[in-house]
Design a protein around this motif. Structure first.
Motif, PDB file in Angstrom:
ATOM      1  N   ASP A 181      59.278  -4.715  68.235  1.00  0.00           N
ATOM      2  CA  ASP A 181      59.305  -6.169  68.101  1.00  0.00           C
ATOM      3  C   ASP A 181      60.101  -6.553  66.853  1.00  0.00           C
ATOM      4  N   SER A 182      60.125  -7.833  66.525  1.00  0.00           N
ATOM      5  CA  SER A 182      60.941  -8.312  65.399  1.00  0.00           C
ATOM      6  C   SER A 182      60.437  -7.802  64.060  1.00  0.00           C
ATOM      7  N   SER A 183      59.187  -7.296  64.004  1.00  0.00           N
ATOM      8  CA  SER A 183      58.633  -6.728  62.775  1.00  0.00           C
ATOM      9  C   SER A 183      58.729  -5.203  62.755  1.00  0.00           C
ATOM     10  N   ASP A 184      59.485  -4.636  63.675  1.00  0.00           N
ATOM     11  CA  ASP A 184      59.651  -3.177  63.813  1.00  0.00           C
ATOM     12  C   ASP A 184      58.347  -2.472  64.169  1.00  0.00           C
ATOM     13  N   ARG A 185      57.412  -3.203  64.791  1.00  0.00           N
ATOM     14  CA  ARG A 185      56.244  -2.530  65.351  1.00  0.00           C
ATOM     15  C   ARG A 185      56.622  -1.915  66.693  1.00  0.00           C
ATOM     16  N   ILE A 186      56.030  -0.776  67.006  1.00  0.00           N
ATOM     17  CA  ILE A 186      56.345  -0.061  68.240  1.00  0.00           C
ATOM     18  C   ILE A 186      55.169  -0.175  69.208  1.00  0.00           C
ATOM     19  N   LEU A 187      55.494  -0.359  70.483  1.00  0.00           N
ATOM     20  CA  LEU A 187      54.477  -0.504  71.525  1.00  0.00           C
ATOM     21  C   LEU A 187      54.229   0.856  72.176  1.00  0.00           C
ATOM     22  N   LEU A 188      52.984   1.337  72.109  1.00  0.00           N
ATOM     23  CA  LEU A 188      52.626   2.629  72.680  1.00  0.00           C
ATOM     24  C   LEU A 188      51.527   2.463  73.725  1.00  0.00           C
ATOM     25  N   VAL A 189      51.476   3.436  74.617  1.00  0.00           N
ATOM     26  CA  VAL A 189      50.511   3.454  75.713  1.00  0.00           C
ATOM     27  C   VAL A 189      49.575   4.636  75.498  1.00  0.00           C
ATOM     28  N   ARG A 190      48.297   4.417  75.719  1.00  0.00           N
ATOM     29  CA  ARG A 190      47.286   5.469  75.585  1.00  0.00           C
ATOM     30  C   ARG A 190      47.054   6.138  76.945  1.00  0.00           C
ATOM     31  N   LEU A 198      46.537  11.144  74.275  1.00  0.00           N
ATOM     32  CA  LEU A 198      47.688  10.921  73.403  1.00  0.00           C
ATOM     33  C   LEU A 198      48.185   9.492  73.525  1.00  0.00           C
ATOM     34  N   TRP A 199      48.970   9.091  72.512  1.00  0.00           N
ATOM     35  CA  TRP A 199      49.704   7.826  72.524  1.00  0.00           C
ATOM     36  C   TRP A 199      51.166   8.142  72.786  1.00  0.00           C
ATOM     37  N   ALA A 200      51.750   7.473  73.798  1.00  0.00           N
ATOM     38  CA  ALA A 200      53.102   7.826  74.234  1.00  0.00           C
ATOM     39  C   ALA A 200      53.954   6.581  74.409  1.00  0.00           C
ATOM     40  N   LEU A 201      55.252   6.803  74.504  1.00  0.00           N
ATOM     41  CA  LEU A 201      56.186   5.729  74.827  1.00  0.00           C
ATOM     42  C   LEU A 201      55.964   5.282  76.265  1.00  0.00           C
ATOM     43  N   ARG A 262      57.908 -11.430  67.419  1.00  0.00           N
ATOM     44  CA  ARG A 262      56.783 -10.533  67.177  1.00  0.00           C
ATOM     45  C   ARG A 262      56.000 -10.330  68.483  1.00  0.00           C
ATOM     46  N   GLY A 263      55.675  -9.064  68.779  1.00  0.00           N
ATOM     47  CA  GLY A 263      54.968  -8.750  70.009  1.00  0.00           C
ATOM     48  C   GLY A 263      53.565  -9.310  70.016  1.00  0.00           C
ATOM     49  N   GLY A 264      53.167  -9.822  71.167  1.00  0.00           N
ATOM     50  CA  GLY A 264      51.841 -10.397  71.289  1.00  0.00           C
ATOM     51  C   GLY A 264      50.975  -9.623  72.260  1.00  0.00           C
ATOM     52  N   ALA A 265      50.207 -10.346  73.055  1.00  0.00           N
ATOM     53  CA  ALA A 265      49.301  -9.729  74.012  1.00  0.00           C
ATOM     54  C   ALA A 265      50.082  -8.925  75.047  1.00  0.00           C
ATOM     55  N   ILE A 266      49.496  -7.841  75.483  1.00  0.00           N
ATOM     56  CA  ILE A 266      50.139  -6.951  76.439  1.00  0.00           C
ATOM     57  C   ILE A 266      49.511  -7.215  77.809  1.00  0.00           C
ATOM     58  N   VAL A 267      50.349  -7.650  78.758  1.00  0.00           N
ATOM     59  CA  VAL A 267      49.848  -8.024  80.093  1.00  0.00           C
ATOM     60  C   VAL A 267      50.644  -7.253  81.136  1.00  0.00           C
ATOM     61  N   ASP A 282      44.854   2.261  77.482  1.00  0.00           N
ATOM     62  CA  ASP A 282      44.988   1.265  76.412  1.00  0.00           C
ATOM     63  C   ASP A 282      46.458   1.065  76.086  1.00  0.00           C
ATOM     64  N   HIS A 283      46.752  -0.029  75.375  1.00  0.00           N
ATOM     65  CA  HIS A 283      48.082  -0.326  74.849  1.00  0.00           C
ATOM     66  C   HIS A 283      47.890  -0.831  73.423  1.00  0.00           C
ATOM     67  N   ARG A 284      48.902  -0.618  72.581  1.00  0.00           N
ATOM     68  CA  ARG A 284      48.738  -1.074  71.203  1.00  0.00           C
ATOM     69  C   ARG A 284      50.086  -1.151  70.495  1.00  0.00           C
ATOM     70  N   TRP A 285      50.240  -2.180  69.659  1.00  0.00           N
ATOM     71  CA  TRP A 285      51.366  -2.257  68.735  1.00  0.00           C
ATOM     72  C   TRP A 285      51.020  -1.476  67.469  1.00  0.00           C
TER      73      TRP A 285
END
Length: 325
Positions: A181-190, A198-201, A262-267, A282-285
């Protein structure tokens, strides 16, 4: 010198495992890896090389699964450190004879010391440049309790790679994405399986008729609800493991996806039941600092924190880079 633990060999095996030498527990039992604290038999099963957990006393059954057992040195010692150079005098020629006469597809050394004893040079883990005729060589981490510094997950990963390579099956083409996202946070999938978390791309397999770029666009909508077009391909990765029908693992092409805000809710577009079928829980920034501070967390790829820092600091590479595991 005759070994207290006899070889278990046959023609045309997929893999012959070569340990360093018999320890006292194995010598007393007349069986390979008989120390109950040795992880060898558990790792064979975890990597799907055997359909159930075998006991050392059942070692002859490995031949039916295309596996064999031998050692680089025959003399029994309390520990590998008690071996002398002379104990390996005939090791290389004997292994060459096994390769020539029995034709295994792979000889896998259980520990770097077994390979070094046989050939004199210390190897890295994984596939070796040296071959014995048509037989390929692979070095695994030692499964001895003395090698406790290498965690179970790391040992299992190398056994899984060997199992995938030795299966003769192809790698499934797959596409994944580094979503920032615009804050360089990465979105990962559990992802969660009974014995693996594990947490993966985000991403998945390339369907027939798709390009990797089309596949990642579809997967991002389905898995994390991201409809932003993929940017350049930045990384590639071969991930070997058994468990998918007809495949030995995945050959991944990894794209960069930049969100304008900035990334928000994951739908995700997929339903909770569909995600559960894919083992997604799960999903998480994540911030880079959170990745680097994570303890006891498995990421895929394994070096994700270091890879992400390099990507943020230097920008995308001019062409896709092989990132290993």
């Amino acid at each position: 010198m005759k070994s207290a633990v006899p070889d278990v060999l046959a023609p045309g095996l997929r893999i012959v495992f070569c340990g360093i030498n018999p320890g006292r527990v194995s010598a007393a039992a007349g069986a390979h890896y008989a120390n109950p604290r040795n992880d060898f038999w558990r790792l064979l099963h975890a990597a799907r090389l055997t359909p159930r957990l075998l006991a050392p006393a059942e070692q002859l059954l490995v031949v039916g699964h295309g596996l064999g057992l031998t050692n680089a040195a025959a003399r029994t010692t309390p520990g590998a450190g008690d071996l002398r150079r002379a104990d390996f005098a005939r090791s290389a020629s004997r292994l060459a004879a096994i390769a020539r006469e029995l034709g295994p597809a792979w000889i896998a050394f259980v520990g770097k010391a077994a390979y070094q004893g046989a050939f004199g040079d210390r190897p890295g883990l994984g596939v070796q440049a040296r071959q014995l005729g048509d037989t390929q060589l692979f070095v695994l981490p030692s499964t001895s309790p003395a090698n406790a510094a290498v965690p179970w997950a790391e040992r299992k990963r190398w056994f899984q790679e060997l199992a995938g390579r030795a299966s003769g099956l192809p790698l499934r083409p797959a596409a994944r994405a580094v979503v920032l996202d615009s804050s360089d946070r990465i979105l990962l999938v559990r992802f969660e399986w009974p014995d693996w978390k594990l947490w993966a791309l985000p991403g998945g397999g390339v369907e027939p008729g798709e390009t990797p770029a089309h596949a990642i666009a579809r997967e991002l909508v389905e898995e994390v609800g991201v409809g932003v077009p993929a940017g350049p391909a930045i990384w590639t990765r071969d991930h070997w493991f058994l468990g998918m029908e007809c495949w030995a693992g995945q050959r991944e092409r990894i794209y960069l996806v930049r969100l304008p805000s900035r990334g928000g809710a994951i739908v995700p577009a997929m339903s909770p039941a569909q995600l559960a079928d894919e083992h997604v829980t799960d999903h998480r920034w994540w911030t880079l600092a959170e990745l680097e501070a994570a303890i006891g967390v498995t990421f895929s790829p394994r070096r994700l924190p270091a890879l992400l820092r390099e990507l943020i600091d230097r920008g995308p590479p001019p062409s896709p880079v092989d990132i290993g595991i």
